[in-house]
Each structure stands twice: as C-alpha cells, then as structure tokens.
Motif scaffolding. Structure first.
Motif, short mmCIF file in Angstrom:
data_model
loop_
_atom_site.label_atom_id
_atom_site.label_comp_id
_atom_site.label_asym_id
_atom_site.label_seq_id
_atom_site.Cartn_x
_atom_site.Cartn_y
_atom_site.Cartn_z
N GLN A 131 0.76 -1.17 0.29
CA GLN A 131 -0.33 0.03 -0.19
C GLN A 131 0.83 0.97 -0.06
OE1 GLN A 131 -3.41 -0.27 -0.36
NE2 GLN A 131 -3.40 -2.13 -0.59
N GLY A 132 1.98 1.11 0.60
CA GLY A 132 2.83 2.33 0.59
C GLY A 132 3.68 3.26 -0.08
N ALA A 133 4.12 1.59 -0.88
CA ALA A 133 5.83 1.69 -1.32
C ALA A 133 5.87 2.42 -2.59
CB ALA A 133 6.47 0.37 -1.71
N MET A 134 4.65 2.20 -2.94
CA MET A 134 4.76 3.29 -4.99
C MET A 134 4.87 4.67 -4.05
SD MET A 134 4.62 3.37 -8.25
CE MET A 134 4.85 1.78 -7.95
N SER A 135 3.53 5.11 -3.52
CA SER A 135 4.13 6.57 -2.84
C SER A 135 4.77 7.36 -2.26
CB SER A 135 2.35 6.88 -2.32
OG SER A 135 1.48 7.56 -2.92
N ARG A 136 5.54 6.53 -1.96
CA ARG A 136 6.54 6.60 -1.03
C ARG A 136 7.86 6.66 -1.85
NH1 ARG A 136 9.17 5.80 4.34
NH2 ARG A 136 11.39 6.59 4.54
N PHE A 137 8.10 6.10 -3.23
CA PHE A 137 8.92 6.30 -3.92
C PHE A 137 8.73 7.71 -5.01
CE2 PHE A 137 10.01 4.36 -8.45
CZ PHE A 137 11.43 5.13 -8.39
N ALA A 138 6.99 7.73 -5.19
CA ALA A 138 6.80 8.98 -5.97
C ALA A 138 7.35 10.29 -5.22
CB ALA A 138 5.66 8.43 -6.64
N VAL A 139 6.68 10.17 -3.84
CA VAL A 139 7.06 10.94 -3.34
C VAL A 139 8.36 11.92 -3.16
CG1 VAL A 139 6.33 11.94 -0.28
CG2 VAL A 139 4.19 10.95 -2.24
N THR A 140 8.88 10.61 -2.53
CA THR A 140 10.09 11.26 -2.31
C THR A 140 11.20 11.42 -3.60
OG1 THR A 140 10.46 9.28 -0.53
CG2 THR A 140 12.87 9.82 -1.38
N GLY A 141 10.93 10.58 -4.50
CA GLY A 141 11.12 11.22 -6.18
C GLY A 141 11.26 12.47 -6.14
N ALA A 142 10.13 13.32 -5.81
CA ALA A 142 9.45 14.45 -6.21
C ALA A 142 10.17 15.47 -5.39
CB ALA A 142 8.19 14.25 -6.28
N LEU A 143 10.32 15.05 -4.55
CA LEU A 143 10.89 16.14 -3.28
C LEU A 143 12.47 16.11 -2.96
CD1 LEU A 143 8.68 16.21 -0.50
CD2 LEU A 143 8.57 17.37 -2.05
N ASP A 144 12.88 14.96 -3.24
CA ASP A 144 14.43 15.00 -2.65
C ASP A 144 15.55 14.56 -4.03
OD1 ASP A 144 16.59 13.86 -2.33
OD2 ASP A 144 16.16 12.78 -0.79
N TYR A 145 15.85 15.62 -4.69
CA TYR A 145 16.75 16.34 -6.06
C TYR A 145 17.86 14.96 -5.67
CZ TYR A 145 20.71 17.92 -8.94
OH TYR A 145 21.25 18.56 -9.90
N TYR A 146 18.73 14.78 -4.89
CA TYR A 146 19.86 13.57 -4.92
C TYR A 146 18.99 12.22 -4.97
CZ TYR A 146 22.28 18.25 -3.17
OH TYR A 146 23.04 19.26 -3.12
N PHE A 147 18.05 12.07 -3.93
CA PHE A 147 17.50 10.45 -5.10
C PHE A 147 17.17 10.62 -6.10
CE2 PHE A 147 13.73 7.97 -5.61
CZ PHE A 147 13.89 7.09 -4.14
N ARG A 148 16.73 11.42 -6.80
CA ARG A 148 15.86 11.30 -8.02
C ARG A 148 18.03 11.54 -8.78
NH1 ARG A 148 13.34 16.06 -6.93
NH2 ARG A 148 14.26 17.96 -7.62
N GLN A 149 18.54 12.33 -8.43
CA GLN A 149 19.88 11.98 -9.38
C GLN A 149 20.28 11.32 -9.42
OE1 GLN A 149 21.00 14.61 -11.59
NE2 GLN A 149 18.92 14.98 -10.79
N ARG A 150 20.18 9.93 -8.23
CA ARG A 150 20.95 8.97 -7.78
C ARG A 150 20.43 7.71 -9.37
NH1 ARG A 150 22.13 9.96 -3.02
NH2 ARG A 150 20.25 9.10 -2.44
N LEU A 151 19.06 8.02 -8.98
CA LEU A 151 18.43 7.05 -10.21
C LEU A 151 18.12 7.64 -11.29
CD1 LEU A 151 16.01 5.23 -10.09
CD2 LEU A 151 13.76 6.65 -10.26
N VAL A 152 18.06 8.57 -11.05
CA VAL A 152 18.57 9.13 -13.15
C VAL A 152 19.61 9.02 -13.64
CG1 VAL A 152 17.97 10.51 -14.51
CG2 VAL A 152 16.19 10.13 -12.88
N GLU A 153 20.83 9.36 -13.63
CA GLU A 153 22.41 9.17 -13.61
C GLU A 153 22.70 8.48 -13.56
OE1 GLU A 153 25.97 11.10 -14.68
OE2 GLU A 153 24.29 11.78 -13.56
N LYS A 154 21.92 6.99 -13.41
CA LYS A 154 22.70 5.67 -13.94
C LYS A 154 21.72 5.04 -15.27
CE LYS A 154 24.93 4.99 -10.25
NZ LYS A 154 26.32 4.81 -10.52
N TYR A 155 20.58 6.21 -15.80
CA TYR A 155 20.89 5.40 -17.37
C TYR A 155 21.42 6.28 -18.31
CZ TYR A 155 15.59 4.87 -15.82
OH TYR A 155 14.48 4.01 -15.15
N LYS A 156 22.76 7.10 -17.46
CA LYS A 156 23.24 7.87 -18.48
C LYS A 156 24.74 7.15 -19.18
CE LYS A 156 21.68 12.20 -17.36
NZ LYS A 156 22.04 13.46 -16.80
#
Length: 201
Positions: free
Chosen positions: A176-201
C-alpha cells in the motif's frame, strides 16, 4: 560582398521572416543527443504489457507499476484488491513524472515500477542503488525503478538499476505504501532523483 536586388514587398517579407527566426532562436532549448543514454533498447513506442515484459525481463510479472502511456495500474496480483488510496497514489506518481521530465528534457517517463523484496537479504538501504534485486512475494521491503524513453529516438532505456524505498512492518503496508513513498521521495528529494536518473546515462 554581392548585393541582391529585391522589391520592397520582397524586402518586407524577408524582414518579417528574419524577425520570426530571431524569436524562435530566443526560445530554443538545446537538448543532448540520444547517445547520452548508455542503455538504449530497441523497444520503441507506447508502453504495453509486451514491451514491459521485454524491458523488465524475468521481473515483469513480479512488480506493480503505473503505465503513464495509458493511465493504468498493473498489479500482477501483488496488490490484493488494489490500492487503498488509488487516486492518491496516481497523483503522486504523476507529480514525480513531471519533476523528472522538467529536469531532463530529453527523458520521458512511461512507467513507475515497484517490486517487493526481502529487505535484509537484498542488502539495499533507503535511497541506495542495486542492480539485481531478488523478488520475494511476501517481502516487506521494496525497491523501485522507472521505465523511460529517450524523447529524440523514442527508444526505451533499459532499467538496469533499482533504488531502495523502505522496509515495512507488513507485506500489506509495503504493497500500500511503497509506490507513493517512491514517488513522493522522488519528487521532493533532488539527490534521490539524481542517483536514480544518473544511472541511465
């Protein structure tokens, strides 16, 4: 320098076109070429079950995800009876998608994916990356990834990295909680996003 003879009408048209091109150049945004993505897949087009299966391989039926291309949740019988707050989860993943795409103009998010794992055996922490997490249906931990396309080529990028979301008290709370936790953390935490997206490059 050669001089070109034109009529007044032709000159006015050239001036108008010159101004139009100038306005276009003022609003140009140069994007990086598709070659920045190290893991381009031959899969193109809209995300569907077949393409998700190719991208996620053996994990395709071990995840639940939101498909942005057709605005549907794919549960794979993992989230029994669906989300308790479906609209809340949908709003959160859409906000996450907007932030990712605003920061990465040549990246398009097609899917937001979560998989249950045994948190201790997985060896991942909150916000840390792993390459090959092992699915556990009754797991109370969750890892997540994105299914993304390169805007220039339309090709999907292979999701080779997953990020740790959290460990929950029960499997139900994880579902019930993991998807929203992923999305909310991703939207609010710049460094979390960068770690995730940087690995696509």
């Amino acid at each position: 320098m050669a001089k070109y003879k034109v009529t007044q009408e032709e000159y006015n048209l050239l001036q108008k076109e010159y101004r139009r091109l100038g306005e276009m150049l003022e609003n140009v945004e140069i994007i990086k070429p598709q070659t920045q993505w190290a893991q381009l897949s031959p899969v193109c087009g809209m995300l569907d079950l077949r393409k998700a299966s190719i991208l996620l391989q053996e994990k395709a039926n071990k995840v639940w995800y939101y498909n942005f291309d057709n605005n549907t949740w794919i549960m794979n019988n993992l989230v029994q009876d669906g989300f308790f707050h479906r609209r809340y989860n949908t709003t959160n993943v859409q906000a996450f998608k907007r932030v990712i795409e605003e920061e990465n103009k040549n990246l398009e998010v097609a899917g937001c994916v979560v998989m249950p794992v045994d948190w201790q055996k997985c060896g991942v922490g909150v916000g840390t990356l792993t390459t090959n997490p092992v699915f556990m249906k009754d797991g109370t931990g969750a890892v997540a990834t994105l299914l993304c396309r390169d805007r220039v080529s339309g090709q999907f990028i292979k999701p080779v990295h997953w990020i740790g979301i959290d460990n929950y008290v029960s499997q139900w709370q994880c579902m019930q909680g993991a998807m929203s936790r992923f999305a909310v953390t991703g939207a609010l935490d710049y460094y979390f996003r960068q770690r995730l997206v940087e690995k696509y490059k």
